[in-house]
Motif scaffolding. Structure first.
Motif, PDB file in Angstrom:
ATOM      1  N   ALA A 141      -7.440   1.785   2.203  1.00  0.00           N
ATOM      2  CA  ALA A 141      -8.020   3.234   1.516  1.00  0.00           C
ATOM      3  C   ALA A 141      -9.391   3.798   2.007  1.00  0.00           C
ATOM      4  O   ALA A 141      -9.335   4.950   1.376  1.00  0.00           O
ATOM      5  CB  ALA A 141      -8.208   2.246   0.155  1.00  0.00           C
ATOM      6  N   TRP A 142     -10.400   2.422   2.281  1.00  0.00           N
ATOM      7  CA  TRP A 142     -11.527   3.901   2.356  1.00  0.00           C
ATOM      8  C   TRP A 142     -11.546   4.498   3.818  1.00  0.00           C
ATOM      9  O   TRP A 142     -12.164   5.779   3.794  1.00  0.00           O
ATOM     10  CB  TRP A 142     -12.886   2.670   3.116  1.00  0.00           C
ATOM     11  CG  TRP A 142     -13.850   3.016   3.401  1.00  0.00           C
ATOM     12  CD1 TRP A 142     -15.376   3.841   2.433  1.00  0.00           C
ATOM     13  CD2 TRP A 142     -14.415   3.291   4.420  1.00  0.00           C
ATOM     14  NE1 TRP A 142     -15.766   4.165   3.510  1.00  0.00           N
ATOM     15  CE2 TRP A 142     -15.808   3.379   4.246  1.00  0.00           C
ATOM     16  CE3 TRP A 142     -13.926   2.635   6.311  1.00  0.00           C
ATOM     17  CZ2 TRP A 142     -16.352   4.009   5.840  1.00  0.00           C
ATOM     18  CZ3 TRP A 142     -14.147   2.986   6.734  1.00  0.00           C
ATOM     19  CH2 TRP A 142     -15.216   3.689   6.971  1.00  0.00           C
TER      20      TRP A 142
ATOM     21  N   LEU B 107       1.051  -1.098  -0.146  1.00  0.00           N
ATOM     22  CA  LEU B 107      -0.194   0.039  -0.544  1.00  0.00           C
ATOM     23  C   LEU B 107       0.815   0.916  -0.206  1.00  0.00           C
ATOM     24  O   LEU B 107       1.840   2.070   1.153  1.00  0.00           O
ATOM     25  CB  LEU B 107      -1.338   0.407   1.059  1.00  0.00           C
ATOM     26  CG  LEU B 107      -2.094  -1.247   1.052  1.00  0.00           C
ATOM     27  CD1 LEU B 107      -2.528  -1.242   2.525  1.00  0.00           C
ATOM     28  CD2 LEU B 107      -2.974  -0.445   0.205  1.00  0.00           C
TER      29      LEU B 107
ATOM     30  N   ARG C 118       0.354   5.054   6.156  1.00  0.00           N
ATOM     31  CA  ARG C 118      -0.429   6.349   5.127  1.00  0.00           C
ATOM     32  C   ARG C 118      -2.056   7.171   6.877  1.00  0.00           C
ATOM     33  O   ARG C 118      -3.317   7.975   6.086  1.00  0.00           O
ATOM     34  CB  ARG C 118      -1.673   5.858   4.633  1.00  0.00           C
ATOM     35  CG  ARG C 118      -1.227   5.392   3.209  1.00  0.00           C
ATOM     36  CD  ARG C 118      -1.597   4.897   2.577  1.00  0.00           C
ATOM     37  NE  ARG C 118      -2.484   5.997   1.205  1.00  0.00           N
ATOM     38  CZ  ARG C 118      -3.428   5.449   0.774  1.00  0.00           C
ATOM     39  NH1 ARG C 118      -3.452   3.682   0.140  1.00  0.00           N
ATOM     40  NH2 ARG C 118      -4.109   5.894   0.142  1.00  0.00           N
TER      41      ARG C 118
ATOM     42  N   ARG D 210      -6.826  -4.285   1.920  1.00  0.00           N
ATOM     43  CA  ARG D 210      -6.560  -3.016   1.733  1.00  0.00           C
ATOM     44  C   ARG D 210      -7.649  -2.153   1.418  1.00  0.00           C
ATOM     45  O   ARG D 210      -7.098  -0.782   1.575  1.00  0.00           O
ATOM     46  CB  ARG D 210      -5.934  -3.645   0.440  1.00  0.00           C
ATOM     47  CG  ARG D 210      -4.666  -4.198   0.379  1.00  0.00           C
ATOM     48  CD  ARG D 210      -3.963  -4.465  -1.334  1.00  0.00           C
ATOM     49  NE  ARG D 210      -3.153  -5.368  -1.189  1.00  0.00           N
ATOM     50  CZ  ARG D 210      -2.879  -6.866  -1.281  1.00  0.00           C
ATOM     51  NH1 ARG D 210      -4.195  -7.821  -1.712  1.00  0.00           N
ATOM     52  NH2 ARG D 210      -1.597  -7.558  -1.525  1.00  0.00           N
ATOM     53  N   GLN D 211      -8.674  -2.662   1.291  1.00  0.00           N
ATOM     54  CA  GLN D 211      -9.683  -1.503   0.969  1.00  0.00           C
ATOM     55  C   GLN D 211     -10.457  -1.417   2.545  1.00  0.00           C
ATOM     56  O   GLN D 211     -10.339   0.287   1.963  1.00  0.00           O
ATOM     57  CB  GLN D 211     -11.233  -2.681   0.573  1.00  0.00           C
ATOM     58  CG  GLN D 211     -10.629  -3.894  -0.873  1.00  0.00           C
ATOM     59  CD  GLN D 211     -11.738  -3.592  -1.206  1.00  0.00           C
ATOM     60  OE1 GLN D 211     -13.084  -3.729  -1.235  1.00  0.00           O
ATOM     61  NE2 GLN D 211     -12.054  -5.173  -1.346  1.00  0.00           N
TER      62      GLN D 211
ATOM     63  N   ALA E  88       1.057   0.763   5.617  1.00  0.00           N
ATOM     64  CA  ALA E  88       0.881   1.975   4.549  1.00  0.00           C
ATOM     65  C   ALA E  88       1.399   3.242   4.609  1.00  0.00           C
ATOM     66  O   ALA E  88       1.952   3.878   4.014  1.00  0.00           O
ATOM     67  CB  ALA E  88      -0.541   1.717   4.298  1.00  0.00           C
TER      68      ALA E  88
ATOM     69  N   ALA F  18       0.245   8.052   1.208  1.00  0.00           N
ATOM     70  CA  ALA F  18      -0.385   9.086   0.173  1.00  0.00           C
ATOM     71  C   ALA F  18      -0.640  10.015   0.860  1.00  0.00           C
ATOM     72  O   ALA F  18      -1.657  10.395   2.182  1.00  0.00           O
ATOM     73  CB  ALA F  18      -2.129   8.695  -0.346  1.00  0.00           C
TER      74      ALA F  18
ATOM     75  N   VAL G  10      -8.777   5.626   5.223  1.00  0.00           N
ATOM     76  CA  VAL G  10      -7.953   7.171   4.257  1.00  0.00           C
ATOM     77  C   VAL G  10      -8.558   8.430   4.046  1.00  0.00           C
ATOM     78  O   VAL G  10      -8.202   9.858   4.090  1.00  0.00           O
ATOM     79  CB  VAL G  10      -6.546   6.600   3.990  1.00  0.00           C
ATOM     80  CG1 VAL G  10      -5.547   8.183   3.292  1.00  0.00           C
ATOM     81  CG2 VAL G  10      -5.292   6.041   5.139  1.00  0.00           C
ATOM     82  N   ASP G  11      -9.435   8.100   3.128  1.00  0.00           N
ATOM     83  CA  ASP G  11     -10.004   9.037   2.684  1.00  0.00           C
ATOM     84  C   ASP G  11     -11.351   9.688   3.474  1.00  0.00           C
ATOM     85  O   ASP G  11     -12.283  10.201   2.818  1.00  0.00           O
ATOM     86  CB  ASP G  11     -10.862   8.342   1.550  1.00  0.00           C
ATOM     87  CG  ASP G  11     -10.064   7.782   0.398  1.00  0.00           C
ATOM     88  OD1 ASP G  11      -8.581   8.235   0.322  1.00  0.00           O
ATOM     89  OD2 ASP G  11     -10.803   7.117  -0.826  1.00  0.00           O
TER      90      ASP G  11
END
Length: 201
Positions: free
Chosen positions: A195-196, A45, A109, A191-192, A107, A48, A198-199
């Motif tokens: 990502a979900w 990952l 992140r 992973r999902q 990650a 970002a 962090v957004d």
């Protein structure tokens, strides 16, 4: 004669047990101990932006069938059972919690991440419920499904919620094949979730 016959039968039994162990049938060692398998945290990952939020991750809730170290199998008649001769390295909820923390750490992140019991003063808490981590004996799929919620520590309100699901083909319901497919599917879900989250923080 009876002693010779007993020795021959004993050698045959030992050979059969060794053969079963080598082929993975039951995956029990000679002491009858189940083979132990693990889940892993993904490492691919990319970071970002600038990490900022502090996050705590609670141990996921789960129904009794999933709240153990047994590997669950769903059969064609709608029943659930356990995969013979196999077990997870820990209780599944605790194992998934640790891998979630490690996924965020890998990650880089997020500002900081810790298990809820570590008493970090977070900005956001992530809670989850394990809906499925199982091998389906009919579809020959490994299924991992987790519902997640982000809760603001300031207001105590749920800021976002979703259900994340992943499947992977499992060529057989042997312990090795089932655990490998479940590990791959769980990495997709982790992973999902990263990502979900962090957004939204």
């Amino acid at each position: 004669m009876s002693g010779v016959r007993f020795a021959w039968m004993r050698q045959g039994l030992i050979a059969m047990v060794v053969s079963l162990a080598l082929t993975g049938c039951g995956s029990l060692d000679l002491a009858g101990t189940p083979a132990t398998f693990d889940l892993s945290a993904p490492r691919d990952l990319p970071p970002a932006g600038k990490p900022r939020a502090q996050l705590t991750i609670s141990e996921p809730s789960a129904l009794q069938a999933l709240d153990s170290n047994r590997i669950v199998v769903r059969t064609g008649d709608g029943q659930v059972t356990n995969l013979a001769g196999a077990q997870w390295a820990d209780r599944l909820p605790r194992l998934l919690q640790v891998r979630l923390v490690q996924s965020f750490e890998n990650a880089t992140r997020i500002g900081s991440v810790a298990r809820a019991e570590e008493k970090l003063a977070p900005d956001v808490a992530l809670t989850s419920d394990i809906r499925a981590v199982e091998s389906d004996s009919v579809s020959r799929l490994a299924v991992v499904e987790v519902s997640v919620k982000l809760i603001s520590e300031r207001s105590g309100r749920i800021g976002a919620a979703t259900v994340i699901r992943a499947t992977r083909p499992a060529s057989a319901l042997s312990p090795q094949a089932a655990s490998a497919a479940l590990d791959a599917a769980s990495q997709d879900v982790l992973r999902q979730i990263v990502a979900w989250t962090v957004d939204r923080v």
